[in-house]
Design a protein around this motif. Structure first.
Motif, PDB file in Angstrom:
ATOM      1  N   ASP A 228      44.690  45.614  63.819  1.00  0.00           N
ATOM      2  CA  ASP A 228      45.917  45.829  64.600  1.00  0.00           C
ATOM      3  C   ASP A 228      47.142  45.703  63.707  1.00  0.00           C
ATOM      4  OD1 ASP A 228      47.656  46.194  66.658  1.00  0.00           O
ATOM      5  OD2 ASP A 228      47.542  44.115  67.365  1.00  0.00           O
ATOM      6  N   ASP A 229      47.324  46.700  62.805  1.00  0.00           N
ATOM      7  CA  ASP A 229      48.475  46.646  61.910  1.00  0.00           C
ATOM      8  C   ASP A 229      49.262  47.952  61.917  1.00  0.00           C
ATOM      9  OD1 ASP A 229      46.672  48.265  60.726  1.00  0.00           O
ATOM     10  OD2 ASP A 229      46.551  47.184  58.827  1.00  0.00           O
ATOM     11  N   GLY A 230      48.976  48.869  62.847  1.00  0.00           N
ATOM     12  CA  GLY A 230      49.679  50.147  62.913  1.00  0.00           C
ATOM     13  C   GLY A 230      50.956  50.046  63.715  1.00  0.00           C
ATOM     14  N   LEU A 231      51.776  51.075  63.605  1.00  0.00           N
ATOM     15  CA  LEU A 231      53.034  51.113  64.339  1.00  0.00           C
ATOM     16  C   LEU A 231      52.777  51.741  65.702  1.00  0.00           C
ATOM     17  CD1 LEU A 231      55.446  52.214  61.467  1.00  0.00           C
ATOM     18  CD2 LEU A 231      54.796  49.919  62.215  1.00  0.00           C
ATOM     19  N   THR A 232      52.106  51.044  66.579  1.00  0.00           N
ATOM     20  CA  THR A 232      51.748  51.534  67.901  1.00  0.00           C
ATOM     21  C   THR A 232      52.605  50.848  68.954  1.00  0.00           C
ATOM     22  OG1 THR A 232      50.036  49.867  68.174  1.00  0.00           O
ATOM     23  CG2 THR A 232      49.393  51.943  67.154  1.00  0.00           C
ATOM     24  N   LEU A 233      52.569  51.370  70.156  1.00  0.00           N
ATOM     25  CA  LEU A 233      53.340  50.779  71.243  1.00  0.00           C
ATOM     26  C   LEU A 233      52.933  49.323  71.422  1.00  0.00           C
ATOM     27  CD1 LEU A 233      53.426  53.600  73.956  1.00  0.00           C
ATOM     28  CD2 LEU A 233      54.918  53.229  72.011  1.00  0.00           C
ATOM     29  N   GLY A 234      53.936  48.472  71.548  1.00  0.00           N
ATOM     30  CA  GLY A 234      53.686  47.041  71.705  1.00  0.00           C
ATOM     31  C   GLY A 234      53.656  46.275  70.410  1.00  0.00           C
ATOM     32  N   THR A 235      53.620  47.002  69.270  1.00  0.00           N
ATOM     33  CA  THR A 235      53.578  46.333  67.969  1.00  0.00           C
ATOM     34  C   THR A 235      54.955  45.760  67.621  1.00  0.00           C
ATOM     35  OG1 THR A 235      51.875  47.846  67.198  1.00  0.00           O
ATOM     36  CG2 THR A 235      53.096  46.646  65.515  1.00  0.00           C
ATOM     37  N   ARG A 236      54.963  44.561  67.050  1.00  0.00           N
ATOM     38  CA  ARG A 236      56.206  43.961  66.563  1.00  0.00           C
ATOM     39  C   ARG A 236      56.470  44.450  65.141  1.00  0.00           C
ATOM     40  NH1 ARG A 236      57.674  37.949  68.445  1.00  0.00           N
ATOM     41  NH2 ARG A 236      57.470  38.239  70.683  1.00  0.00           N
ATOM     42  N   VAL A 237      57.731  44.879  64.909  1.00  0.00           N
ATOM     43  CA  VAL A 237      58.081  45.422  63.600  1.00  0.00           C
ATOM     44  C   VAL A 237      59.399  44.806  63.140  1.00  0.00           C
ATOM     45  CG1 VAL A 237      56.866  47.616  63.902  1.00  0.00           C
ATOM     46  CG2 VAL A 237      59.224  47.398  64.714  1.00  0.00           C
ATOM     47  N   LEU A 238      59.607  44.870  61.822  1.00  0.00           N
ATOM     48  CA  LEU A 238      60.841  44.389  61.212  1.00  0.00           C
ATOM     49  C   LEU A 238      61.684  45.602  60.848  1.00  0.00           C
ATOM     50  CD1 LEU A 238      62.499  42.024  60.027  1.00  0.00           C
ATOM     51  CD2 LEU A 238      61.257  42.394  57.874  1.00  0.00           C
ATOM     52  N   VAL A 239      62.859  45.746  61.478  1.00  0.00           N
ATOM     53  CA  VAL A 239      63.773  46.857  61.231  1.00  0.00           C
ATOM     54  C   VAL A 239      65.181  46.304  61.077  1.00  0.00           C
ATOM     55  CG1 VAL A 239      64.747  48.992  62.153  1.00  0.00           C
ATOM     56  CG2 VAL A 239      62.337  48.471  62.549  1.00  0.00           C
ATOM     57  N   ARG A 240      65.817  46.631  59.958  1.00  0.00           N
ATOM     58  CA  ARG A 240      67.200  46.232  59.702  1.00  0.00           C
ATOM     59  C   ARG A 240      67.393  44.715  59.829  1.00  0.00           C
ATOM     60  NH1 ARG A 240      70.354  51.005  63.141  1.00  0.00           N
ATOM     61  NH2 ARG A 240      69.288  52.756  62.136  1.00  0.00           N
ATOM     62  N   GLY A 241      66.381  43.976  59.400  1.00  0.00           N
ATOM     63  CA  GLY A 241      66.485  42.531  59.355  1.00  0.00           C
ATOM     64  C   GLY A 241      66.191  41.816  60.656  1.00  0.00           C
ATOM     65  N   HIS A 242      65.760  42.522  61.693  1.00  0.00           N
ATOM     66  CA  HIS A 242      65.461  41.902  62.981  1.00  0.00           C
ATOM     67  C   HIS A 242      64.062  42.305  63.443  1.00  0.00           C
ATOM     68  CE1 HIS A 242      69.532  40.387  63.602  1.00  0.00           C
ATOM     69  NE2 HIS A 242      69.989  41.560  63.195  1.00  0.00           N
TER      70      HIS A 242
ATOM     71  N   GLN B 245      67.048  50.214  71.091  1.00  0.00           N
ATOM     72  CA  GLN B 245      67.542  51.020  69.987  1.00  0.00           C
ATOM     73  C   GLN B 245      66.505  52.083  69.658  1.00  0.00           C
ATOM     74  OE1 GLN B 245      69.732  49.181  66.657  1.00  0.00           O
ATOM     75  NE2 GLN B 245      68.103  49.925  65.331  1.00  0.00           N
ATOM     76  N   THR B 246      66.964  53.266  69.234  1.00  0.00           N
ATOM     77  CA  THR B 246      66.078  54.342  68.798  1.00  0.00           C
ATOM     78  C   THR B 246      66.396  54.678  67.352  1.00  0.00           C
ATOM     79  OG1 THR B 246      65.932  55.265  71.029  1.00  0.00           O
ATOM     80  CG2 THR B 246      65.311  56.705  69.210  1.00  0.00           C
ATOM     81  N   ILE B 247      65.355  54.751  66.515  1.00  0.00           N
ATOM     82  CA  ILE B 247      65.537  55.050  65.102  1.00  0.00           C
ATOM     83  C   ILE B 247      64.684  56.247  64.729  1.00  0.00           C
ATOM     84  CG2 ILE B 247      66.005  52.624  64.553  1.00  0.00           C
ATOM     85  CD1 ILE B 247      63.135  52.530  63.396  1.00  0.00           C
ATOM     86  N   LEU B 248      64.955  56.812  63.569  1.00  0.00           N
ATOM     87  CA  LEU B 248      64.172  57.913  63.032  1.00  0.00           C
ATOM     88  C   LEU B 248      63.513  57.473  61.738  1.00  0.00           C
ATOM     89  CD1 LEU B 248      66.522  61.013  63.519  1.00  0.00           C
ATOM     90  CD2 LEU B 248      64.460  60.452  64.804  1.00  0.00           C
ATOM     91  N   THR B 249      62.226  57.720  61.634  1.00  0.00           N
ATOM     92  CA  THR B 249      61.513  57.491  60.382  1.00  0.00           C
ATOM     93  C   THR B 249      61.260  58.851  59.740  1.00  0.00           C
ATOM     94  OG1 THR B 249      59.364  57.594  61.478  1.00  0.00           O
ATOM     95  CG2 THR B 249      60.396  55.438  61.302  1.00  0.00           C
ATOM     96  N   PRO B 250      61.286  58.942  58.415  1.00  0.00           N
ATOM     97  CA  PRO B 250      61.323  57.844  57.422  1.00  0.00           C
ATOM     98  C   PRO B 250      62.727  57.414  57.019  1.00  0.00           C
ATOM     99  CG  PRO B 250      60.982  59.921  56.307  1.00  0.00           C
ATOM    100  CD  PRO B 250      61.065  60.253  57.767  1.00  0.00           C
ATOM    101  N   PHE B 251      63.764  57.823  57.784  1.00  0.00           N
ATOM    102  CA  PHE B 251      65.136  57.492  57.386  1.00  0.00           C
ATOM    103  C   PHE B 251      65.416  56.007  57.553  1.00  0.00           C
ATOM    104  CE2 PHE B 251      64.926  61.784  59.201  1.00  0.00           C
ATOM    105  CZ  PHE B 251      65.152  62.501  58.051  1.00  0.00           C
ATOM    106  N   ASP B 252      64.763  55.381  58.523  1.00  0.00           N
ATOM    107  CA  ASP B 252      64.814  53.928  58.668  1.00  0.00           C
ATOM    108  C   ASP B 252      63.476  53.358  58.215  1.00  0.00           C
ATOM    109  OD1 ASP B 252      67.198  52.520  59.937  1.00  0.00           O
ATOM    110  OD2 ASP B 252      67.044  54.341  61.163  1.00  0.00           O
ATOM    111  N   ARG B 253      63.526  52.235  57.534  1.00  0.00           N
ATOM    112  CA  ARG B 253      62.306  51.599  57.048  1.00  0.00           C
ATOM    113  C   ARG B 253      61.755  50.670  58.124  1.00  0.00           C
ATOM    114  NH1 ARG B 253      61.632  47.976  51.514  1.00  0.00           N
ATOM    115  NH2 ARG B 253      59.352  48.133  51.387  1.00  0.00           N
TER     116      ARG B 253
END
Length: 803
Positions: free
Chosen positions: A6-20, A50-58
């Protein structure tokens, strides 16, 4: 089936974006980039979206060791309910639980068919069984899966606002009523190179607006996620309506046709309707749903009453004179004269005053008066063609009898008799008494606008206030009348052409047929305005039948036969399909017998989704219960540990797992929550910290074996689910390829350059540019579908329950 960590960017996954730290709540792939919707779960951003676009946001996984949270049974129940309410099977519906609709299994079937890969559907249920709700479910499910969703609903002009209101009320789906005013605003405010239809939205437009060349051209420069056609039987062969709808349909990934009368007795028309939106040689048959009220059985049964009207001597004389004249006219002249005879017979059964007007007009036309086209011409960008509830001159102008003097004498006698009969019409007197005695809202249907006007004046003289709905009104005027009637209740006088598709059941349950239509299916259309889903009371329909006329001898038995067919047969439409207006006219004019009931044809086959829809309705009902009984607190992100009621010896541990099937692009296609038991013999410590330590040690030693046991039990079923998903994606890929095959045409690119005029070359270059853009977008979409076809399972431990 191989399970991934369980390490993919799937719905419900917690991720680190822009320091949060954020939780992924939405994910849409667009080939070389992706849109990710986030909900804050950190201290500084809690509750923000918030909505972001990858790969423009890490985007980085918020990796942290599994932590255990000890709770009591009450909090455990909340946690399991919260997690369970967010689960959804691959073949299930994701938006129905939140929709403001009653969950009726048969209404779920079309949306489930679309989820299983169906790309062209016809919902041909009987009148009043919720075809709009079923189409709304389809739109809601598709819109929830794609942020750039773009669809068009093509409906009669008078139903556009009704569609917009129902989509918003039942599904919270915003939509745009696309009419001439909207198009002018869009063109004025958008850059000149932006197609006004290109923005993601659900557009609701009239059938007649879409067929305008200036409107259709930009529609054909786009592809559509869905096309919904309401009252699809109006798109008949050889008409501009059909050509326009087919032009949009072959660019739509899903085409849904809605009609209560798919078959009008013409097999060619029925086959053509089934091919609407089919791309080229596409051999995938349309998926048809046809359910009758008797099979579904919602609400109280309808009560039908025929009231025989005793005619006055003047009325009887009028009918005798007309019968003599029309027999002579239809027997010795061509088909046009026969049409005039049929029109006069229908007018006499509607009103003596109406017959007097038509007979007088025919007499004038035979005397050399010019034929006038009384239909109002459609203006450019008009939302609606004129509705047909008047008698046009061309229907009455055909040459008649060889003895012109005799024909003039017969017509003069008919006009005089009709004028005498109109001074006191028996049906009008009976109608006024009926409406006065019932004292409740009612709808009175008639075929002709001038008959409606006469009824309105006569009822006003009798003290009965009325509203009127007819083809001389604009769609906005008819919408205002509908709103007033639904809000206040009254007596509504309506022509057939002006009332098609309207929902009028909120305050009314009484329908009066002032004259019997020559097409039995129209009886169902009329009464279906109030006898539909949402009607809580018994519906009463009353048929006013003139004695000693064709109405009593032919049409009334025909109506009774249609009513018996509706009560006795599952395939009502097959009975009514054979009773076309031309056959009824032959029975009235020539005494020909009507075709027998096709009862030997048997019942239509049951829907393959019927059983699954029943199970899905049960699941949605459970989801609604979970949502209503679950607090607004989010479920724990940690593994929840719940000890026994009394601290002491534990004999069993239940591990609760969340299982997901995830596409390569990150979309979660299937989630479920299940538990597995393990026998233990242990003494449980009394403090929460000690219980947490014990659970951590047990997980380290026993959980791998338990996980393996759990996976072995569900692997085959998940494999079957993944295979069904791949079949659905393959169907969408075939449709996408069929649409793309039409974009490049050698013939339309061959142009002859003018010596001094390069407009043809510029137009050809513009067409090539549009085709190239559509092909590129189609290739991106096909790549996305290929990525979505392969599912990877993921497993996550949610809770440990000690017992």
């Amino acid at each position: 089936m191989h399970f991934a960590p369980d390490d993919g960017l799937t719905l419900g996954t917690r991720v680190l974006v822009r320091g949060h730290i954020w939780t992924i709540v939405g994910h849409t792939a667009y080939g070389d980039c992706a849109s990710i919707s986030l909900r804050g779960c950190d201290g500084d951003n809690d509750g923000r979206t918030q909505t972001i676009l990858t790969p423009f946001d890490r985007v980085l996984p918020a990796v942290r060791p599994i932590s255990l949270h000890v709770v009591g049974r009450r909090r455990l129940l909340h946690h399991v309910r919260s997690v369970g309410s967010q689960a959804h099977p691959a073949a299930g519906l994701r938006t129905a639980a939140a929709a403001a609709i009653d969950i009726i299994p048969y209404q779920l079937e079309p949306a489930m068919a679309v989820g299983a890969g169906a790309t062209r559907l016809m919902i041909a249920d009987a009148v009043g069984l919720g075809k709009t709700i079923q189409a709304g479910l389809i739109l809601s499910e598709l819109a929830a899966r794609d942020e750039s969703f773009r669809a068009i609903v093509a409906a009669p002009a008078g139903l556009r606002e009704q569609w917009q209101q129902e989509l918003e009320h039942h599904f919270r789906l915003p939509s745009v009523v696309a009419d001439a005013a909207w198009l002018a605003r869009a063109v004025r405010h958008l850059p000149p190179d932006v197609n006004p239809w290109a923005l993601p939205a659900i557009y609701v437009a009239s059938l007649d607006f879409l067929k305008r060349a200036e409107v259709l051209k930009p529609l054909e420069e786009l592809t559509w996620d869905a096309l919904i056609v309401d009252e699809a039987h109006n798109a008949t062969l050889g008409t501009a309506r059909r050509a326009a709808l087919h032009g949009v349909g072959v660019r739509a990934r899903r085409v849904v046709l809605l009609t209560a009368t798919p078959h009008t007795g013409d097999s060619g028309e029925y086959d053509a309707l089934g091919r609407l939106g089919a791309c080229g040689d596409e051999d995938v048959p349309i998926v048809t749903f046809r359910r009758t009220r008797e099979r579904i059985g919602p609400g109280p049964r309808r009560r039908t009453t025929m009231l025989a009207v005793r005619l006055s001597p003047a009325e009887r004389r009028m009918h005798r004179l007309l019968d003599d004249y029309t027999t002579r006219l239809a027997g010795g002249a061509g088909s046009r004269a026969r049409l005039a005879a049929i029109v006069l017979r229908k007018r006499a059964l509607s009103s003596a005053a109406s017959l007097a007007a038509s007979a007088s007009r025919r007499l004038a036309l035979l005397a050399g008066a010019p034929v006038e086209d009384t239909r109002q011409l459609a203006l450019p960008f008009s939302d609606e063609d004129p509705l047909d509830d008047e008698v046009r001159d061309e229907m009455l102008a055909a040459p008649g009898m060889a003895d012109a003097a005799l024909e003039r004498a017969l017509l003069t006698a008919i006009i005089q008799a009709a004028a005498c009969a109109a001074e006191g019409e028996s049906k009008i007197r009976l109608l006024a008494r009926l409406l006065t005695r019932t004292g409740e809202p009612a709808i009175v249907f008639t075929e002709f606008r001038d008959t409606l006007t006469r009824l309105q004046m006569a009822l006003a003289d009798a003290g009965v206030s009325t509203l009127a709905l007819h083809g001389g009104q604009s769609p906005a005027e008819r919408g205002a009348v509908r709103s007033v009637f639904n809000a206040t209740g009254s007596v509504l006088l309506a022509t057939d052409a002006a009332s098609e598709g309207l929902n009028l059941q909120s305050r009314c349950r009484l329908v009066v047929h002032y004259e019997l239509p020559w097409t039995p299916s129209r009886l169902e259309q009329r009464t279906g305005r109030v006898d539909r889903i949402g009607q809580r009371r018994r519906v009463h329909e009353i048929l006013l039948v003139a004695r000693d006329t064709a109405e009593r001898m032919v049409l009334a038995p025909l109506a009774a036969r249609a009513r018996r067919a509706r009560s006795a047969l599952e395939h009502t439409s097959r009975v009514l399909d054979l009773l076309t207006e031309s056959r009824v006219a032959a029975a009235v004019m020539d005494g020909e017998s009507l075709p027998g009931d096709p009862s030997a044809d048997g019942e239509p086959p049951a829907s393959p989704w019927e059983g699954a829809a029943i199970a899905e309705a049960d699941r949605i009902g459970l989801l609604r219960h979970l949502h209503s009984s679950t607090s607004k607190l989010q479920p724990y992100s940690d593994v929840v540990v719940c000890g026994p009621v009394r601290r002491g010896r534990v004999r069993e541990v239940v591990a609760v797992y969340g299982t997901e099937l995830v596409a390569r692009g990150g979309r979660v296609e299937h989630t479920e929550v299940q538990g597995v038991r393990a026998a233990v013999q242990a003494e449980i410590p009394r403090t929460a910290a000690a219980l947490r330590a014990w659970a951590a040690a047990w997980l380290g030693e026993e959980e791998p074996r338990l996980r393996e046991q759990f996976l072995a039990g569900i692997s085959d079923r998940l494999t079957d689910i993944a295979a069904g998903h791949q079949e659905a994606v393959a169907a969408l890929q075939r449709r996408e390829r069929a649409i793309a095959a039409q974009f490049s045409s050698v013939a339309r690119d061959l142009v002859q350059a003018g010596l001094f005029d390069r407009r043809a070359i510029r137009a050809s270059e513009a067409r090539r540019r549009v085709s190239r853009e559509l092909l590129e977008a189609s290739e991106v979409r096909q790549t996305g579908l290929s990525n979505a076809s392969e599912l990877t399972p993921r497993l996550r431990l949610l809770a440990l329950i000690l017992r």
